[in-house]
Design an enzyme around this catalytic site. Structure first.
Site, PDB file in Angstrom:
ATOM      1  N   ASP A  33     103.865  15.968  11.981  1.00 31.61           N
ATOM      2  CA  ASP A  33     104.080  16.761  11.526  1.00 31.61           C
ATOM      3  C   ASP A  33     105.630  17.533  10.846  1.00 31.61           C
ATOM      4  O   ASP A  33     106.141  17.883  11.312  1.00 31.61           O
ATOM      5  CB  ASP A  33     103.496  17.760  12.236  1.00 31.61           C
ATOM      6  CG  ASP A  33     103.127  18.815  11.860  1.00 31.61           C
ATOM      7  OD1 ASP A  33     103.071  18.926  10.574  1.00 31.61           O
ATOM      8  OD2 ASP A  33     101.436  19.825  12.894  1.00 31.61           O
ATOM      9  N   ASP A  34     105.777  17.943   9.726  1.00 33.89           N
ATOM     10  CA  ASP A  34     107.107  19.031   9.144  1.00 33.89           C
ATOM     11  C   ASP A  34     108.082  17.885   9.434  1.00 33.89           C
ATOM     12  O   ASP A  34     109.717  18.429   9.380  1.00 33.89           O
ATOM     13  CB  ASP A  34     107.151  19.693  10.324  1.00 33.89           C
ATOM     14  CG  ASP A  34     105.779  21.261   9.517  1.00 33.89           C
ATOM     15  OD1 ASP A  34     105.212  20.285   9.139  1.00 33.89           O
ATOM     16  OD2 ASP A  34     105.652  21.948  10.188  1.00 33.89           O
ATOM     17  N   CYS A  73     100.842  21.826   5.705  1.00 33.24           N
ATOM     18  CA  CYS A  73     100.087  20.134   5.936  1.00 33.24           C
ATOM     19  C   CYS A  73      98.118  20.155   5.589  1.00 33.24           C
ATOM     20  O   CYS A  73      97.729  19.176   5.237  1.00 33.24           O
ATOM     21  CB  CYS A  73      99.364  21.094   7.745  1.00 33.24           C
ATOM     22  SG  CYS A  73     101.271  20.974   8.640  1.00 33.24           S
ATOM     23  N   HIS A 134      93.972  19.089  11.167  1.00 33.27           N
ATOM     24  CA  HIS A 134      93.890  20.606  10.128  1.00 33.27           C
ATOM     25  C   HIS A 134      92.709  20.992   8.957  1.00 33.27           C
ATOM     26  O   HIS A 134      93.877  21.258   8.380  1.00 33.27           O
ATOM     27  CB  HIS A 134      95.147  20.613  10.423  1.00 33.27           C
ATOM     28  CG  HIS A 134      96.412  22.318   9.508  1.00 33.27           C
ATOM     29  ND1 HIS A 134      97.425  22.180  10.025  1.00 33.27           N
ATOM     30  CD2 HIS A 134      95.339  23.415   9.933  1.00 33.27           C
ATOM     31  CE1 HIS A 134      97.375  23.091   9.394  1.00 33.27           C
ATOM     32  NE2 HIS A 134      95.981  24.672  10.124  1.00 33.27           N
ATOM     33  N   ASP A 337     103.999  14.660   6.785  1.00 32.33           N
ATOM     34  CA  ASP A 337     103.027  15.506   5.966  1.00 32.33           C
ATOM     35  C   ASP A 337     104.081  16.541   5.069  1.00 32.33           C
ATOM     36  O   ASP A 337     103.217  17.098   3.737  1.00 32.33           O
ATOM     37  CB  ASP A 337     102.484  16.186   6.221  1.00 32.33           C
ATOM     38  CG  ASP A 337     102.805  17.343   7.841  1.00 32.33           C
ATOM     39  OD1 ASP A 337     103.930  17.736   7.436  1.00 32.33           O
ATOM     40  OD2 ASP A 337     101.551  18.185   7.918  1.00 32.33           O
ATOM     41  N   GLN A 338     105.113  16.978   5.641  1.00 33.08           N
ATOM     42  CA  GLN A 338     105.874  17.112   4.092  1.00 33.08           C
ATOM     43  C   GLN A 338     107.101  17.478   4.496  1.00 33.08           C
ATOM     44  O   GLN A 338     106.946  16.798   5.077  1.00 33.08           O
ATOM     45  CB  GLN A 338     105.308  18.577   3.660  1.00 33.08           C
ATOM     46  CG  GLN A 338     105.194  19.855   5.724  1.00 33.08           C
ATOM     47  CD  GLN A 338     104.579  20.015   5.564  1.00 33.08           C
ATOM     48  OE1 GLN A 338     103.032  19.749   5.108  1.00 33.08           O
ATOM     49  NE2 GLN A 338     103.478  20.348   7.053  1.00 33.08           N
TER      50      GLN A 338
END
Ligand SMILES: *[C@@H]1O[C@H](CO)[C@@H](O)[C@H](O)[C@H]1NC(C)=O
Length: 441
Positions: A33-34, A73, A134, A337-338
């Protein structure tokens, strides 16, 4: 009108096993994540050590132009799971908040959407999601679980239906920190109290009705503040196993350790049949956390420590595949995810940010830094080691690749954006791995 498709085809050398001889391949898909592309050794970071992730790339394929479908997300993950632009599934927001921030929302990834997990389940795969979801939970009431991972193809779920939020950990403030900061609760409280006291003493003359109004406002301000601060972690931060809530609020400390254990147990339990494991890390999203063994171990504060823990976890997964002798029949994918969050300031004033290398911008922007993510594919014997691919690929491309490799076909009743076939197992004559992708301009 049909959009003009661009077709990119590129061949990679593949030179061992005859493709058809093997049974259905397994899939281990890991999403952090991130995480920033510049946080990893194999993408050029020299000060943060990520040996296990680097090894995946050294023994596999590294994608240098790997793009997430969205810099946030919820939409990015919807696209990843369905191979469709987020707007197709209603997961693209046009308001300011582009992700779910409250578990009680009635929205989520519609269960009519076809995820690769759903397709693989029909193909006899054991499917698991461990970590962050999410993509919603309920539609109408708090137990219908219409958006629960199990409604979208995952037999086994251990993780959080929401995302890791500041509010989920004591001492980290709130995602509404800025709002809370900008609403001067204390000043409003003090001013209203003073006014009411003066009124009671007869020193200020206000009408009875206004006094009642001010009193109610004061009460509501205090009540709302406490209600929010005290209850948020309970209604938003819970850990589930299947359909049961197992921890509420959850403790983030050691959570990656617990999830890693759950993941390796899933691999052990299912080593005899084809499986799909989607390991979706809660780290390295803020509020940052790391288990005691990793705290203070990096040169880059708590953020770096969290990256070290993710790397450790990847190492554990790979060690388990090795012990189970499954590496040759398992496609491992690693991504984020990004892009990383760049601006967040902790309540102690530290900047909590990842690193994007040369790319501008970060999470929640459509600059390169918001959507460019690491992409590593590893499959000994099938994919060459140390290969670097500079063609544009997307996280949505995993959908058709996974579906095709599992022996199923892509749904024909809907617009699917990614049409990549990362590996063409039918094409054993020229012993090539093909990466062909179409994308809309
Ligand atoms: C490595 O990553 C850390 C953490 O994001 C970052 O602060 C640092 O600048 C990066 N170092 C290099 C050499 O890229």
């Amino acid at each position: 009108m049909k959009p003009p498709w661009t077709l990119l085809l590129l061949g990679l050398l593949l030179c061992t096993l005859s493709a058809r001889a093997v049974s259905k391949p397994n899939f281990v898909l890991m999403m952090v994540d991130d995480l920033g592309i510049g946080d990893l050794g194999c993408y050029g970071n020299t000060t943060l050590k990520t040996p296990h992730i680097d090894r995946l790339a050294a023994d596999g394929v590294k994608l240098t132009q790997h793009i997430a479908a969205s810099p946030l997300c919820t939409p990015s993950r919807a696209a990843f799971l369905t191979g469709r632009y987020p707007i197709r599934s209603g997961m693209a927001s046009y308001g300011r908040v582009g992700v779910y921030i409250i578990s009680a929302v009635s929205g989520g990834l519609p269960k009519e959407e076809i995820t690769f997990a759903k397709i693989l389940k029909e193909q006899g795969y054991a499917t698991a999601l461990i970590g962050k979801w999410h993509l919603g939970l309920n539609c109408d009431h708090n137990t219908d679980h219409c958006h629960h991972p199990s409604s979208l193809g995952f037999d086994h779920f251990y993780g959080i239906p929401m995302t890791n939020l500041r509010d989920c950990q004591s001492g980290h403030g709130s995602i509404f920190y800025n709002i809370q900061n900008h609403i001067p609760y204390r000043d409003i409280g003090v001013a209203l109290t003073a006014l009411l006291v003066l009124h009671a003493k007869g020193l200020v003359l206000i009408s009875r009705r206004l006094a009642v109004c001010l009193g109610v406002t004061l009460f509501m301000t205090i009540a709302l503040f406490f209600l929010w601060v005290l209850t948020f972690p309970y209604f938003n931060c819970f850990l589930m196993r299947g359909h049961e809530v197992v921890e509420q609020p959850y403790a983030s400390e050691n959570l990656t350790q617990k999830m890693t254990k759950e993941a390796t147990e899933f691999l052990e339990r299912n080593s005899a049949k084809p499986f799909l494991l989607f390991f979706s890390f809660l780290q390295v999203h803020t509020a940052l956390f790391a288990s005691p063994a990793f705290r203070g171990q990096s040169q880059h504060g708590l953020y770096g420590d969290a990256v070290l823990e993710v790397d450790w976890s990847v190492g554990q997964i790979m060690k388990t595949l090795e012990q189970l002798k499954l590496k040759d029949n398992t496609l491992v994918y690693f991504t984020s995810d990004q892009g990383p969050h760049l601006e967040e300031i902790s309540i102690h004033g530290e900047v909590h940010r990842g690193h994007n290398g040369i790319y501008k911008g970060g999470k929640s922007t459509n600059w390169e830094g918001g959507i460019r993510v690491p992409g590593i594919l590893n499959w000994p014997g099938k994919l060459p080691g140390g290969k670097v691919i500079d063609e544009v690929t997307s996280n949505m491309d995993l959908f058709p690749s996974v579906v095709n490799l599992a022996g199923a076909s892509i749904p024909s009743d809907r617009v699917q954006h990614a049409q990549v076939q990362l590996l063409d197992l039918q094409n054993k004559e020229d012993c090539k791995v093909r990466l062909g992708l179409f994308f809309t301009p």
